[in-house]
Design a protein around this motif. Structure first.
Motif, PDB file in Angstrom:
ATOM      1  N   MET A  26       0.827  -1.204   0.000  1.00  0.00           N
ATOM      2  CA  MET A  26       0.000   0.000   0.000  1.00  0.00           C
ATOM      3  C   MET A  26       0.867   1.262   0.000  1.00  0.00           C
ATOM      4  N   THR A  43      -5.694   9.932  -1.862  1.00  0.00           N
ATOM      5  CA  THR A  43      -5.229   8.614  -1.442  1.00  0.00           C
ATOM      6  C   THR A  43      -5.873   8.211  -0.116  1.00  0.00           C
ATOM      7  N   ARG A  47      -8.368   5.078   0.311  1.00  0.00           N
ATOM      8  CA  ARG A  47      -7.921   4.064   1.286  1.00  0.00           C
ATOM      9  C   ARG A  47      -9.093   3.644   2.179  1.00  0.00           C
ATOM     10  N   ILE A 219      -5.151   0.857  -3.467  1.00  0.00           N
ATOM     11  CA  ILE A 219      -4.720   1.349  -2.152  1.00  0.00           C
ATOM     12  C   ILE A 219      -5.757   0.986  -1.091  1.00  0.00           C
ATOM     13  N   GLY A 220      -7.037   1.209  -1.411  1.00  0.00           N
ATOM     14  CA  GLY A 220      -8.100   0.901  -0.465  1.00  0.00           C
ATOM     15  C   GLY A 220      -8.272  -0.582  -0.228  1.00  0.00           C
ATOM     16  N   GLY A 223      -5.117  -2.004   1.528  1.00  0.00           N
ATOM     17  CA  GLY A 223      -5.107  -1.503   2.903  1.00  0.00           C
ATOM     18  C   GLY A 223      -6.176  -2.165   3.755  1.00  0.00           C
TER      19      GLY A 223
END
Length: 304
Positions: A26, A43, A47, A219-220, A223
Motif C-alpha cells: 500500500m 489517497t 484508502r 490502495i483501499g 489496505g
C-alpha cells in the motif's frame, strides 16, 4: 493442547507477515499514485472508501452486523479523529521520504508507546524500558543525521509524528477494546472517516487515467485486507508474539524502493535501523516478561 496452541501461533505469525506485506505494498502504491498526480486527500479517501465493503463483508461473515452496535459512539469518534491525524502523517511520510527511511521511522512506535504509557496511563516503567527508549532515539539520530542535510528535516518530523500518532491510536484502542470488539472498532473507524475525507476530497476532484484510478482503488483494497489480517493475527497469537513480524516491513520497503523508485537506503539507515529495531524488540520482550510475572503473582495469590 500444545500442538493446537503452536498451530494457532503459526497462523497468527503468518497473518501478521501477510498484513505487513500488504501495508508495505500500500505504501508503494501511495508513492506511485502521487507520482501520477494524485493528492494526499485522494489517497486517504480511497484508502478508507474501498476498505468499507471488505470490512462489512468480514463482519457479516463473522459475528454479524448486530455486532457493530455500540454504546460508546463518542469514543469511536475520538478514535477516528486521532486515526485520521495519524493517516495524514503516515501517508505524508511515505510521500516525503524514501520507503525504507519512512518504514524505519515507524519502528519508533514502541518507543512512543512506552513514553505515553508512563505519562498518560501512569504505567510503571523501569530503567530497562527507559534505557531502551534512549537507545531507540539514538538510532533515530543515526538514521536522520540532523544538521547534515542528507535527510529531509520535514520528512523526519512527519515520520516521527506518524509513529507518535500510531502509538496514541494503540493506547486509545486499548481503552476502547475493554468493551468493543476489534471488528466493531475497525468498522466505525472506516465509516466515520468517510464524511470528513469526502468533504475535503470534493475540493480536490480531478480527472485521472484508468491506471491511476486502478492504483487508488488498489490502495483501499490492499489496505483493507491488511487491516483485517492485522486484526485476525492477534486472535490466533498474543500481541507480543506477532509484533516482531512488523519489522519485516523494512525488507519490503527496501525492495519496493529499489525496484520501483531506484532508491536505496543510506548507509546511516543500515546502521540506525538495527538499533531502533533492537530497542523496540527489547521493549516488547520486557513487557512480556512483566506480564508473565504479574500473571504468576495473581495465580499464586489466588491459590494461597
Amino acid at each position: 493442547m500444545t500442538q493446537a496452541r503452536t498451530e494457532s501461533a503459526f497462523k497468527g505469525l503468518a497473518l501478521r507477515l501477510f498484513a505487513i506485506a500488504c501495508l508495505s505494498t500500500m505504501s508503494a502504491l501511495i508513492k506511485l499514485a502521487e507520482a501520477r498526480g494524485a493528492t494526499l486527500v485522494e489517497t486517504m479517501f480511497h484508502r478508507q472508501f474501498w476498505a468499507v465493503p471488505l470490512v462489512t463483508a468480514w463482519i457479516v461473515a463473522g459475528p454479524g452486523l448486530g455486532s457493530i452496535r455500540t454504546r460508546r459512539f463518542g469514543a469511536h469518534v475520538s478514535r477516528t479523529a486521532i486515526g485520521l491525524c495519524g493517516m495524514v502523517f503516515t501517508f505524508g511520510a511515505v510521500l516525503l521520504l524514501p520507503l525504507a527511511e519512512a518504514t524505519t521511522l515507524q519502528f519508533t512506535v514502541p518507543i512512543f508507546a512506552t513514553i505515553l504509557g508512563a505519562l498518560v496511563l501512569g504505567e510503571k516503567t523501569g530503567w530497562h524500558r527507559w534505557g531502551a527508549v534512549i537507545v531507540g532515539f539514538a538510532g533515530v539520530l543515526v538514521v536522520t543525521q540532523p544538521g547534515s542535510g542528507t535527510f529531509p528535516l520535514a520528512g523526519s518530523v512527519v515520520g516521527l509524528l506518524a509513529a507518535l500518532f500510531v502509538a496514541i491510536v494503540a493506547i486509545t484502542l486499548r481503552q476502547i477494546g475493554k468493551t468493543e470488539s476489534a471488528g466493531t472498532t475497525v468498522f466505525w473507524f472506516s465509516v466515520l472517516s468517510l464524511p470528513p475525507l469526502g468533504i475535503a476530497y470534493a475540493f480536490q476532484l480531478q480527472a485521472h487515467d484508468w491506471l491511476t484510478w486502478a492504483n487508488l482503488i488498489a490502495i483501499g483494497l490492499v489496505g483493507g485486507i491488511a487491516q483485517l489480517a492485522l486484526t485476525a493475527s492477534v486472535r490466533f497469537a498474543p500481541v507480543s508474539t506477532v509484533i516482531p513480524m512488523d519489522y519485516s516491513s523494512l525488507v519490503w520497503g527496501t525492495l519496493f524502493g529499489w525496484l520501483l523508485f531506484d532508491a536505496w537506503p543510506t548507509p546511516w539507515t543500515w546502521i540506525g535501523a538495527p538499533i531502533i529495531i533492537a530497542s523496540g524488540l527489547y521493549i516488547v520482550w520486557r513487557e512480556r516478561v512483566l506480564h508473565l510475572r504479574n500473571t504468576e503473582a495473581v495465580s499464586e495469590a489466588a491459590t494461597s
